[in-house]
Motif scaffolding. Structure first.
Motif, PDB file in Angstrom:
ATOM      1  N   ASP A 183     -13.423   3.215 -32.393  1.00 45.58           N
ATOM      2  CA  ASP A 183     -13.632   2.264 -33.383  1.00 45.58           C
ATOM      3  C   ASP A 183     -15.205   1.860 -33.365  1.00 45.58           C
ATOM      4  O   ASP A 183     -15.835   1.665 -34.481  1.00 45.58           O
ATOM      5  CB  ASP A 183     -12.942   1.146 -33.095  1.00 45.58           C
ATOM      6  N   VAL A 184     -15.828   1.914 -32.173  1.00 43.54           N
ATOM      7  CA  VAL A 184     -17.185   1.593 -32.153  1.00 43.54           C
ATOM      8  C   VAL A 184     -18.245   2.747 -33.062  1.00 43.54           C
ATOM      9  O   VAL A 184     -19.154   2.310 -33.312  1.00 43.54           O
ATOM     10  CB  VAL A 184     -17.515   1.458 -30.662  1.00 43.54           C
ATOM     11  N   PRO A 200     -25.634  -1.659 -33.385  1.00 40.17           N
ATOM     12  CA  PRO A 200     -25.678  -2.924 -32.837  1.00 40.17           C
ATOM     13  C   PRO A 200     -27.148  -3.210 -32.326  1.00 40.17           C
ATOM     14  O   PRO A 200     -27.797  -2.203 -32.062  1.00 40.17           O
ATOM     15  CB  PRO A 200     -24.627  -2.889 -31.717  1.00 40.17           C
ATOM     16  N   SER A 201     -27.184  -4.399 -31.885  1.00 40.83           N
ATOM     17  CA  SER A 201     -28.577  -4.836 -31.369  1.00 40.83           C
ATOM     18  C   SER A 201     -28.621  -3.905 -30.058  1.00 40.83           C
ATOM     19  O   SER A 201     -27.637  -3.555 -29.312  1.00 40.83           O
ATOM     20  CB  SER A 201     -28.706  -6.075 -31.056  1.00 40.83           C
ATOM     21  N   ASN A 202     -29.871  -3.956 -29.326  1.00 41.68           N
ATOM     22  CA  ASN A 202     -29.910  -3.386 -28.095  1.00 41.68           C
ATOM     23  C   ASN A 202     -29.293  -4.292 -27.061  1.00 41.68           C
ATOM     24  O   ASN A 202     -28.457  -3.567 -26.017  1.00 41.68           O
ATOM     25  CB  ASN A 202     -31.409  -3.145 -27.584  1.00 41.68           C
ATOM     26  N   ASP A 203     -29.116  -5.432 -27.073  1.00 35.92           N
ATOM     27  CA  ASP A 203     -28.120  -6.383 -26.418  1.00 35.92           C
ATOM     28  C   ASP A 203     -26.955  -5.831 -26.082  1.00 35.92           C
ATOM     29  O   ASP A 203     -26.358  -5.903 -25.164  1.00 35.92           O
ATOM     30  CB  ASP A 203     -28.516  -7.969 -26.376  1.00 35.92           C
ATOM     31  N   ASP A 204     -26.502  -5.908 -27.443  1.00 35.82           N
ATOM     32  CA  ASP A 204     -25.087  -5.590 -27.700  1.00 35.82           C
ATOM     33  C   ASP A 204     -24.903  -3.971 -27.051  1.00 35.82           C
ATOM     34  O   ASP A 204     -23.800  -3.865 -26.491  1.00 35.82           O
ATOM     35  CB  ASP A 204     -24.912  -5.444 -29.030  1.00 35.82           C
ATOM     36  N   LEU A 214     -22.090  -3.132 -24.151  1.00 38.51           N
ATOM     37  CA  LEU A 214     -20.973  -2.072 -24.442  1.00 38.51           C
ATOM     38  C   LEU A 214     -21.243  -1.097 -23.142  1.00 38.51           C
ATOM     39  O   LEU A 214     -20.288  -0.734 -22.629  1.00 38.51           O
ATOM     40  CB  LEU A 214     -21.133  -1.308 -25.625  1.00 38.51           C
ATOM     41  N   TYR A 215     -22.265  -0.409 -22.859  1.00 36.47           N
ATOM     42  CA  TYR A 215     -22.717   0.547 -21.752  1.00 36.47           C
ATOM     43  C   TYR A 215     -22.148  -0.185 -20.530  1.00 36.47           C
ATOM     44  O   TYR A 215     -21.456   0.634 -19.791  1.00 36.47           O
ATOM     45  CB  TYR A 215     -24.021   0.698 -21.869  1.00 36.47           C
ATOM     46  N   LYS A 252     -12.559  -3.329 -19.177  1.00 36.31           N
ATOM     47  CA  LYS A 252     -12.020  -2.781 -20.191  1.00 36.31           C
ATOM     48  C   LYS A 252     -11.685  -3.709 -21.293  1.00 36.31           C
ATOM     49  O   LYS A 252     -11.728  -3.483 -22.322  1.00 36.31           O
ATOM     50  CB  LYS A 252     -10.892  -1.840 -19.855  1.00 36.31           C
ATOM     51  N   ALA A 253     -10.939  -4.705 -20.741  1.00 35.83           N
ATOM     52  CA  ALA A 253     -10.392  -5.811 -21.820  1.00 35.83           C
ATOM     53  C   ALA A 253     -11.722  -6.496 -22.364  1.00 35.83           C
ATOM     54  O   ALA A 253     -11.818  -6.847 -23.560  1.00 35.83           O
ATOM     55  CB  ALA A 253      -9.619  -6.855 -21.014  1.00 35.83           C
ATOM     56  N   ARG A 254     -12.905  -6.658 -21.647  1.00 43.67           N
ATOM     57  CA  ARG A 254     -13.913  -7.310 -22.260  1.00 43.67           C
ATOM     58  C   ARG A 254     -14.670  -6.059 -23.449  1.00 43.67           C
ATOM     59  O   ARG A 254     -15.268  -6.719 -24.148  1.00 43.67           O
ATOM     60  CB  ARG A 254     -15.178  -7.702 -21.285  1.00 43.67           C
ATOM     61  N   TYR A 255     -14.734  -4.989 -22.909  1.00 50.12           N
ATOM     62  CA  TYR A 255     -15.245  -4.113 -23.683  1.00 50.12           C
ATOM     63  C   TYR A 255     -14.456  -4.122 -25.232  1.00 50.12           C
ATOM     64  O   TYR A 255     -15.194  -4.008 -26.341  1.00 50.12           O
ATOM     65  CB  TYR A 255     -14.956  -2.423 -23.186  1.00 50.12           C
ATOM     66  N   VAL A 256     -12.832  -4.015 -25.149  1.00 51.99           N
ATOM     67  CA  VAL A 256     -12.226  -4.050 -26.172  1.00 51.99           C
ATOM     68  C   VAL A 256     -12.739  -5.218 -27.166  1.00 51.99           C
ATOM     69  O   VAL A 256     -12.921  -5.466 -28.346  1.00 51.99           O
ATOM     70  CB  VAL A 256     -10.679  -4.045 -26.059  1.00 51.99           C
ATOM     71  N   ALA A 257     -12.633  -6.493 -26.523  1.00 53.27           N
ATOM     72  CA  ALA A 257     -13.295  -7.736 -27.169  1.00 53.27           C
ATOM     73  C   ALA A 257     -14.417  -7.701 -27.835  1.00 53.27           C
ATOM     74  O   ALA A 257     -14.705  -8.302 -29.038  1.00 53.27           O
ATOM     75  CB  ALA A 257     -13.132  -9.061 -26.140  1.00 53.27           C
ATOM     76  N   GLU A 258     -15.554  -7.093 -27.263  1.00 54.74           N
ATOM     77  CA  GLU A 258     -16.819  -6.860 -27.691  1.00 54.74           C
ATOM     78  C   GLU A 258     -16.955  -6.139 -28.711  1.00 54.74           C
ATOM     79  O   GLU A 258     -17.618  -6.289 -29.916  1.00 54.74           O
ATOM     80  CB  GLU A 258     -17.745  -6.266 -26.520  1.00 54.74           C
ATOM     81  N   VAL A 259     -16.099  -5.010 -28.779  1.00 51.69           N
ATOM     82  CA  VAL A 259     -15.799  -4.064 -29.921  1.00 51.69           C
ATOM     83  C   VAL A 259     -15.214  -4.870 -31.212  1.00 51.69           C
ATOM     84  O   VAL A 259     -15.923  -4.688 -32.397  1.00 51.69           O
ATOM     85  CB  VAL A 259     -15.306  -2.698 -29.748  1.00 51.69           C
ATOM     86  N   ASP A 260     -14.149  -5.439 -30.860  1.00 50.70           N
ATOM     87  CA  ASP A 260     -13.671  -6.508 -32.023  1.00 50.70           C
ATOM     88  C   ASP A 260     -14.660  -7.386 -32.494  1.00 50.70           C
ATOM     89  O   ASP A 260     -14.442  -7.290 -33.878  1.00 50.70           O
ATOM     90  CB  ASP A 260     -12.260  -7.024 -31.154  1.00 50.70           C
ATOM     91  N   ARG A 261     -15.265  -8.064 -31.907  1.00 50.92           N
ATOM     92  CA  ARG A 261     -16.404  -8.907 -32.247  1.00 50.92           C
ATOM     93  C   ARG A 261     -17.458  -8.286 -33.053  1.00 50.92           C
ATOM     94  O   ARG A 261     -17.600  -8.714 -34.307  1.00 50.92           O
ATOM     95  CB  ARG A 261     -16.955  -9.456 -31.186  1.00 50.92           C
ATOM     96  N   LEU A 262     -17.796  -7.088 -32.707  1.00 52.87           N
ATOM     97  CA  LEU A 262     -18.763  -6.226 -33.495  1.00 52.87           C
ATOM     98  C   LEU A 262     -18.103  -5.794 -34.881  1.00 52.87           C
ATOM     99  O   LEU A 262     -19.015  -5.695 -35.851  1.00 52.87           O
ATOM    100  CB  LEU A 262     -19.388  -4.943 -32.806  1.00 52.87           C
ATOM    101  N   LEU A 263     -16.646  -5.600 -34.739  1.00 57.85           N
ATOM    102  CA  LEU A 263     -16.310  -5.218 -36.030  1.00 57.85           C
ATOM    103  C   LEU A 263     -15.789  -6.189 -36.914  1.00 57.85           C
ATOM    104  O   LEU A 263     -15.373  -5.986 -37.930  1.00 57.85           O
ATOM    105  CB  LEU A 263     -14.849  -4.037 -35.655  1.00 57.85           C
ATOM    106  N   GLY A 264     -15.952  -7.412 -36.441  1.00 56.99           N
ATOM    107  CA  GLY A 264     -15.699  -8.842 -37.190  1.00 56.99           C
ATOM    108  C   GLY A 264     -14.151  -8.954 -37.118  1.00 56.99           C
ATOM    109  O   GLY A 264     -13.738  -9.589 -38.266  1.00 56.99           O
TER     110      GLY A 264
END
Length: 87
Positions: free
Chosen positions: A14-15, A22-26, A30-31, A74-86
């Protein structure tokens, strides 16, 4: 394969569909979460030299999530991708 592993793999796909970069911080977040979720602690990785600015930034971001379990990363990665996707 667990449900979390499936969500993690889906988030990786999805990402790549984000409409804007995404911004460099984002990207660093993710990395770091990806590396922690797949490779574990950064302590075993060689620290990049001071002239490798990008490698150093990635390594530093990864060390900031030290102590996070693979499943939590992994859970935080999924949540971060969801946030970036709105989502």
């Amino acid at each position: 394969m667990s449900d979390l592993d499936e969500q993690f793999e889906q988030a990786q796909a999805d990402v790549k569909t984000l409409s804007s970069k995404p911004s460099n911080d984002d990207l660093l977040t993710l990395y770091a979460l990806f590396k922690q979720g797949t490779a574990g602690e950064a302590s075993g990785a060689k620290k990049p030299g001071r002239f490798d600015l990008v490698g150093r930034a990635k390594y530093d971001a990864w060390t900031k999530v030290a102590g996070t379990s693979k499943d939590d990363a992994k859970a935080r990665y999924v949540a971060e991708v969801d946030r970036l996707l709105g989502r």
